[in-house]
Write an enzyme that holds these catalytic residues in place. Structure first.
Site, PDB file in Angstrom:
ATOM      1  N   LYS A  11      27.379  56.064 -43.010  1.00  0.00           N
ATOM      2  CA  LYS A  11      26.034  56.465 -42.568  1.00  0.00           C
ATOM      3  C   LYS A  11      25.648  55.590 -41.382  1.00  0.00           C
ATOM      4  O   LYS A  11      25.655  54.356 -41.482  1.00  0.00           O
ATOM      5  CB  LYS A  11      25.033  56.301 -43.713  1.00  0.00           C
ATOM      6  CG  LYS A  11      23.720  57.015 -43.489  1.00  0.00           C
ATOM      7  CD  LYS A  11      23.851  58.526 -43.612  1.00  0.00           C
ATOM      8  CE  LYS A  11      23.380  59.056 -44.943  1.00  0.00           C
ATOM      9  NZ  LYS A  11      23.796  60.439 -45.176  1.00  0.00           N
ATOM     10  N   THR A  56      28.302  58.962 -48.031  1.00  0.00           N
ATOM     11  CA  THR A  56      27.580  58.225 -46.986  1.00  0.00           C
ATOM     12  C   THR A  56      26.153  57.951 -47.461  1.00  0.00           C
ATOM     13  O   THR A  56      25.559  56.937 -47.106  1.00  0.00           O
ATOM     14  CB  THR A  56      27.546  58.990 -45.640  1.00  0.00           C
ATOM     15  OG1 THR A  56      26.793  60.176 -45.775  1.00  0.00           O
ATOM     16  CG2 THR A  56      28.948  59.298 -45.154  1.00  0.00           C
ATOM     17  N   HIS A 249       6.232  56.259 -38.590  1.00  0.00           N
ATOM     18  CA  HIS A 249       6.080  56.131 -40.046  1.00  0.00           C
ATOM     19  C   HIS A 249       7.116  55.182 -40.639  1.00  0.00           C
ATOM     20  O   HIS A 249       8.296  55.234 -40.294  1.00  0.00           O
ATOM     21  CB  HIS A 249       6.219  57.496 -40.713  1.00  0.00           C
ATOM     22  CG  HIS A 249       5.245  58.513 -40.215  1.00  0.00           C
ATOM     23  ND1 HIS A 249       3.873  58.376 -40.373  1.00  0.00           N
ATOM     24  CD2 HIS A 249       5.425  59.675 -39.553  1.00  0.00           C
ATOM     25  CE1 HIS A 249       3.272  59.419 -39.819  1.00  0.00           C
ATOM     26  NE2 HIS A 249       4.188  60.219 -39.311  1.00  0.00           N
TER      27      HIS A 249
HETATM   28  O1  LIG Z   1      -3.408  57.462 -39.231  1.00  0.00           O
HETATM   29  C1  LIG Z   1      -3.085  58.596 -39.609  1.00  0.00           C
HETATM   30  N1  LIG Z   1      -3.747  59.678 -39.129  1.00  0.00           N
HETATM   31  C2  LIG Z   1      -3.439  60.954 -39.491  1.00  0.00           C
HETATM   32  O2  LIG Z   1      -4.075  61.950 -39.027  1.00  0.00           O
HETATM   33  C3  LIG Z   1      -2.390  61.114 -40.429  1.00  0.00           C
HETATM   34  N2  LIG Z   1      -1.825  62.204 -41.012  1.00  0.00           N
HETATM   35  C4  LIG Z   1      -0.831  61.759 -41.815  1.00  0.00           C
HETATM   36  O3  LIG Z   1      -0.059  62.501 -42.509  1.00  0.00           O
HETATM   37  N3  LIG Z   1      -0.756  60.396 -41.776  1.00  0.00           N
HETATM   38  C5  LIG Z   1      -1.719  59.971 -40.925  1.00  0.00           C
HETATM   39  N4  LIG Z   1      -2.072  58.734 -40.501  1.00  0.00           N
END
Ligand SMILES: O=c1[nH]c(=O)c2[nH]c(=O)[nH]c2[nH]1
Length: 300
Positions: A11, A56, A249
């Site tokens: 991976k 993997t 994220h």
């Molecule tokens: O700060 C965020 N704003 C969003 O509009 C949003 N939407 C989401 O899924 N996570 C987040 N985080």
């Protein structure tokens, strides 16, 4: 029959972020780990038998589980530990190559509480667009690729929930973004003294970083507005600021299947996702001024 030549598998690019907490002072380890294994793998290529194949997906899980369980002292030590594990635990695997990229972070200097705000080293590309029609100037400056992270003081909850909503509410999350920003100067007239462009750039960058660091964030939208407002409030030469902020994220890895508790407490291990990402964009204006920076910054 054609002969199978050298082969390897694994991976690639497991993005692993580990945050350790020393009271209010946090430390980041941010790695991109690629696993490549080789050994007795003729059968999987020639007949399709997977009997010797450690998935993997398992190699990915091992990276995250090792990050949690043993920590990350250095890229080298972490890679040695992983490579030894694959070669010594799997009879069919005779060679493991672990490649590690490590991303360095500096602390954001600011006047607020805590030490959990970081800016990625390597830093940004500075931008400028100059337009002149023979009588009037429009100067828009900016930057892109300025990557910042708060390892705490970010929440996201109380949002709309419909039948497609699965996102859990977050009361302590990582907030990370790669800032792309443009700001428009109110200097248009040669007869007026021009701003000190160098000093202005440094100050704008300082203000946006400090606002990022000092805002206790309930959403990236709120942080964006605070960053813009800080610039408008502190830099009289600027009338308009626009930001395009990808929400980079970071998901807590589920390590329960391996008997490891992984929550936001000390030593949390995150998967740093590269896509998809939320994209939060807005303009912040001086009262009474017009928005002129195009909504799509790539058109600037
Ligand atoms: O700060 C965020 N704003 C969003 O509009 C949003 N939407 C989401 O899924 N996570 C987040 N985080």
């Amino acid at each position: 029959m054609p002969i199978l030549g050298p082969n390897q598998y694994g991976k690639a690019e497991n993005r692993v972020v580990r945050i350790t907490r020393d009271g209010a002072t946090h430390h980041i380890k941010d790695l991109n780990v690629s696993v490549s294994l080789s050994g007795d793998m003729d059968e999987v290529h020639l007949s399709g038998s997977n009997a010797n194949v450690l998935p993997t997906d398992t190699t990915k899980n091992t990276v995250y589980a090792f990050a949690k369980e043993y920590g990350i002292d250095s890229a080298e030590q972490f890679g040695i530990h992983l490579a030894r594990h694959f070669v010594t635990s799997q009879p069919a695997i005779h060679r493991a190559r672990i490649r590690v990229e490590q991303y360095a972070w500096d602390r954001i200097e600011h006047g607020g509480e805590g030490a959990h705000s970081f800016v990625r080293k390597g830093q940004e590309t500075r931008l400028a667009q100059i337009t002149y029609d023979g009588s009037s100037w429009e100067i828009v400056s900016g930057l892109k690729d300025l990557t910042v992270m708060n390892s705490t003081d970010s929440e996201f909850w109380g949002f709309v929930k419909d039948k497609y909503t699965t996102l859990p509410e977050a009361h302590d999350r990582i907030l990370a973004t790669e800032v792309s920003g443009r700001w428009r100067f109110n200097w248009t007239d040669d007869e007026q003294p021009a701003p000190d462009w160098e000093a202005s750039y440094e100050q704008v960058k300082k203000h946006l970083l400090q606002a990022f660091a000092e805002t206790y964030s309930l959403s990236l939208q709120q942080t964006l507005y605070q960053m813009g407002a800080r610039i408008i409030d502190n830099r009289e030469e600027i009338d308009e600021v626009r930001f395009s902020l990808p929400n980079k994220h970071h998901f807590l890895v589920d390590l329960a299947p391996f008997g490891l508790k992984n929550d936001t407490a000390d030593g949390a291990v995150y998967f740093a996702a590269d896509r998809p990402y939320g994209l939060i964009e807005a303009t912040v204006l001086r009262d009474g001024r017009e928005a002129k920076i195009p909504a799509d910054l790539t058109n600037l």
